[in-house]
Design a protein around this motif. Sequence first.
Motif, short mmCIF file in Angstrom:
data_model
loop_
_atom_site.label_atom_id
_atom_site.label_comp_id
_atom_site.label_asym_id
_atom_site.label_seq_id
_atom_site.Cartn_x
_atom_site.Cartn_y
_atom_site.Cartn_z
N ILE A 58 20.36 -35.57 -1.38
CA ILE A 58 20.88 -36.79 -0.76
C ILE A 58 20.08 -37.07 0.51
CG2 ILE A 58 22.90 -37.84 0.35
CD1 ILE A 58 24.64 -36.17 -1.55
N SER A 59 19.75 -38.34 0.74
CA SER A 59 19.01 -38.75 1.94
C SER A 59 19.98 -39.03 3.08
CB SER A 59 18.20 -40.00 1.65
OG SER A 59 17.25 -39.74 0.66
N PHE A 60 19.67 -38.46 4.25
CA PHE A 60 20.51 -38.62 5.43
C PHE A 60 19.70 -39.29 6.54
CE2 PHE A 60 22.62 -35.34 3.11
CZ PHE A 60 23.96 -35.45 3.42
N LEU A 61 20.34 -40.23 7.22
CA LEU A 61 19.78 -40.84 8.42
C LEU A 61 20.75 -40.53 9.56
CD1 LEU A 61 17.61 -42.61 9.77
CD2 LEU A 61 19.11 -44.58 9.30
N LEU A 62 20.27 -39.84 10.60
CA LEU A 62 21.10 -39.49 11.75
C LEU A 62 20.74 -40.43 12.89
CD1 LEU A 62 21.27 -37.05 9.84
CD2 LEU A 62 21.25 -35.59 11.83
N VAL A 63 21.73 -41.19 13.34
CA VAL A 63 21.52 -42.25 14.32
C VAL A 63 22.22 -41.90 15.63
CG1 VAL A 63 21.90 -44.69 14.80
CG2 VAL A 63 21.41 -43.95 12.47
N ASP A 64 21.51 -42.12 16.73
CA ASP A 64 22.12 -41.94 18.05
C ASP A 64 21.39 -42.83 19.04
OD1 ASP A 64 24.16 -39.51 19.02
OD2 ASP A 64 23.11 -40.55 20.64
N SER A 65 22.10 -43.25 20.07
CA SER A 65 21.49 -44.08 21.11
C SER A 65 20.85 -43.24 22.22
CB SER A 65 22.54 -45.03 21.71
OG SER A 65 23.55 -44.28 22.35
N VAL A 66 21.04 -41.92 22.15
CA VAL A 66 20.47 -41.02 23.16
C VAL A 66 19.26 -40.31 22.55
CG1 VAL A 66 20.94 -39.08 24.71
CG2 VAL A 66 22.76 -40.73 24.19
N ASN A 67 18.08 -40.73 22.94
CA ASN A 67 16.85 -40.24 22.33
C ASN A 67 16.62 -38.75 22.53
OD1 ASN A 67 14.58 -40.86 20.72
ND2 ASN A 67 13.29 -40.77 22.54
N LYS A 68 17.03 -38.20 23.68
CA LYS A 68 16.78 -36.77 23.91
C LYS A 68 17.57 -35.91 22.92
CE LYS A 68 20.06 -36.41 27.75
NZ LYS A 68 20.20 -36.10 29.16
N LYS A 69 18.72 -36.38 22.48
CA LYS A 69 19.46 -35.64 21.46
C LYS A 69 18.71 -35.67 20.14
CE LYS A 69 23.97 -36.07 23.56
NZ LYS A 69 25.38 -36.40 23.41
#
Length: 142
Positions: A67-78
């Motif tokens: 399964i393809s996962f995309l992990l999204v966050d607004s904090v680039n350092k994370k």
Amino acid sequence: WNDRINLVSRKDCSPEVVFHRHVLPSLALSSLLEDGGIENEGSSNVVDVGTGGGFPGLPLAILHPSISFLLVDSVNKKLTAIDDMISSLELTNVQTLHTRVEEMATISPTKHKHQYGVVLGRSVTSIPRFCFWIKELLVRKT
């Protein structure tokens, strides 16, 4: 990584606490993806919104390599830390994206609009607001 950028709460960051508060709850979502369930929704793509330290996306990606996962966050350092984990674990089914979820469908509609069979998020915002933000990301049933 957690010592440098606080991926998960530092005050309770023992392996036991991380396992019980983050890893196990992440893996509990696995049944949503098993037995072809996600394919029945029309897409084998999963987006983890506000992934923070990579939960629940990373544990699920390890468990479900097809399964393809995309992990999204607004904090680039994370996301920098998560990218390092993805590389160290040699995961080929995970990508990260630095943006706000409410902008995904409008910034790159052909890439994100109606492309995900499952959208995950932990403690991102209120449920009604979360549903409003992600509604254009989910595959539409015909």
